[in-house]
Design an enzyme around this catalytic site. Structure first.
Site: not given
Ligand code: S3P
Length: 447
Positions: A35-36, A40, A108, A136, A181, A329, A360, A402
């Site tokens: 996903k991340s 990007r 997020g 959030r 983060s 996560d 969570r 999750r």
């Molecule tokens: C992510 C960073 C994490 C993670 C989220 C994806 C990202 O969040 O929990 O599912 O893709 O950069 P945080 O930056 O709030 O830790």
């Protein structure tokens, strides 16, 4: 809530899982793309010069929200078709003002990274999302972006929607992240692309580094020295092919499910094993898991392996705090592993879990107690007494993908069926979860 003609819209929107107790997991399980990295690939592809071909893209709602946001800003994006996406980059200043707010859905990552990427654009834009995302915290990105000179407004208490207005210029900053983060780090770095001078970020703990790796792949010099990451404003990005590996965060449910269920033996091919993401493997191994990384290689700048996991009797541990950010996560599934381990597991230093798609810590502790497990939440973690019999019961997932998938796996060792409510958001990160899990041996059905 069945109507005379079958399921109504509310049923479809909320979705309930029923999982029969027992069984084990077996065979080849190909989980969807990361996903991340998928987010990007769209973001950098869109502001690059040239055409970026993406393969292995996650066709989940979160990544699709990012894709739709860039389409709304005039970027031509073809696909996704079987994980293939073609992004026709418009260059750093080629995005156009969207005619309505950009809807980040449940994501997020979309909202925080877009806030950084759009802070230096020459148009106004509003970022909004669903009920969960609108609760959030966003001040964590608003604060550094304002320091860079951005015009960003949030609602009361730093909540979304965020409204960004154009400014004549952004300036680079040196920013010490108040929390570990990757989203905040990435927001500052992406804004830094549009800023005068150097932008640097200091991390309290290493977090996922996909933004840095992908920026380099697009030709932008990002340096790392210890816990400081820096780049210079003004860099242009050049399109490059991106291969998205399978998501270790989705593989995690099968790592835990196979570990706890006697007789299990699962092979997860092509999973990303970036060292900033492998905390789940390290923690499970400390608990005694039988996990092997096979065929390790690098694909498109990211390390990848086939992961074999077999059942093993797990034992409770004190989770080392230096692994928390590297598995952030995966705690919902780790709490399930802990419930089926012998002895006590203690998690500390994980207060960030309280501001994910749900709280969570609270939601998992409540769910575990519903199933008869002794789980005590603490401000920054949980204490779980493992090894007792887990019963069946009803779980409220609070719309957290999750949480839903973690409790689904818990049924492998429960004594009665587990019913999980509010599971529609599983589609944000893991489309096809029920089919894949069912093929592997989980007795799951949608009601
Ligand atoms: C992510 C960073 C994490 C993670 C989220 C994806 C990202 O969040 O929990 O599912 O893709 O950069 P945080 O930056 O709030 O830790």
């Amino acid at each position: 809530m069945r109507g005379g003609h079958g399921w109504n819209q509310t049923d479809f929107m909320t979705q309930t899982y029923r999982i029969e107790p027992g069984g084990f997991l077996n065979g080849l399980v190909r989980v969807p793309g990361d996903k991340s990295i998928s987010h990007r690939s769209i973001m950098l592809g869109a502001i690059a010069d040239g055409v970026t071909e993406v393969t292995g893209f996650l066709e989940g709602e979160d990544a699709l929200a990012t894709m739709n946001a860039f389409r709304a800003m005039g970027v031509c994006i073809e696909g996704p078709l079987q994980g293939k996406v073609t992004v026709h980059g418009v260059g750093k200043y080629g995005l156009k003002a969207p005619i309505q707010p950009l809807d980040c859905g449940n994501s997020g990552t979309s909202m925080r990274l877009l806030a950084g990427l759009l802070a230096g654009q020459r148009f106004s834009v509003t970022l909004t999302g669903d009920d969960s995302l609108r609760k959030r915290p966003m001040e964590r990105v608003v604060r550094p972006l304002r320091e860079m000179g951005a015009q960003v407004a949030s609602q009361a208490n730093g909540l979304p929607p965020l409204v960004l207005d154009p400014v004549s210029k952004l300036k680079g900053i040196h920013y010490a992240l108040p929390m570990a983060s990757a989203q905040v780090k990435s927001a500052v770095l992406l804004a830094g692309l549009y800023a005068e001078g150097e932008t640097s970020v200091i991390e309290p703990e290493p977090t996922r580094d996909h933004t840095e790796r992908m920026l380099r792949a697009f030709g932008c010099a990002v340096e790392r020295e210890g816990n400081v990451i820096r780049l210079s404003g003004g860099a242009e990005l050049t399109a490059t092919p991106i291969h998205v590996p399978a998501d270790i965060s989705s593989a995690a449910f099968f790592l835990v499910g196979a570990s706890i269920a006697p007789g299990s033996d699962v092979l997860l091919p092509d999973v990303g094993i970036n060292p900033t993401r492998t905390g789940i493997i390290d923690i499970l191994k400390l608990m005694g898991a039988n996990i092997e990384l096979q065929n390790q290689r690098v694909m498109g700048g990211e390390p990848v392996a086939d992961i074999r996991v077999r059942h093993a009797q797990l034992r409770g541990i004190e989770v080392p705090e230096n692994l928390v950010a590297l598995a952030i996560d995966e705690f919902p599934s780790l709490f399930i592993a802990a419930a089926h381990a012998t002895g006590r597991t203690v998690v500390t230093g994980a207060e960030e879990l309280r501001v994910k798609e749900s709280d969570r810590i609270q939601v998992m502790a409540d769910g575990l107690r519903n199933l008869g497990v002794s789980a005590t939440s603490t401000p920054d973690g949980m204490v779980i007494e493992g090894g007792a019999t887990m019963g069946g019961g009803v779980i409220e997932s609070h719309g957290d993908h999750r949480v839903a998938m973690s409790f689904a796996m818990a049924a492998l060792r429960a004594t009665g069926p587990i019913i999980i409510r509010d599971c529609a958001n599983v589609a944000t990160s893991f489309p096809g979860f029920t089919e894949l899990a069912s093929r592997a041996g989980l007795g799951i059905s949608c009601q």
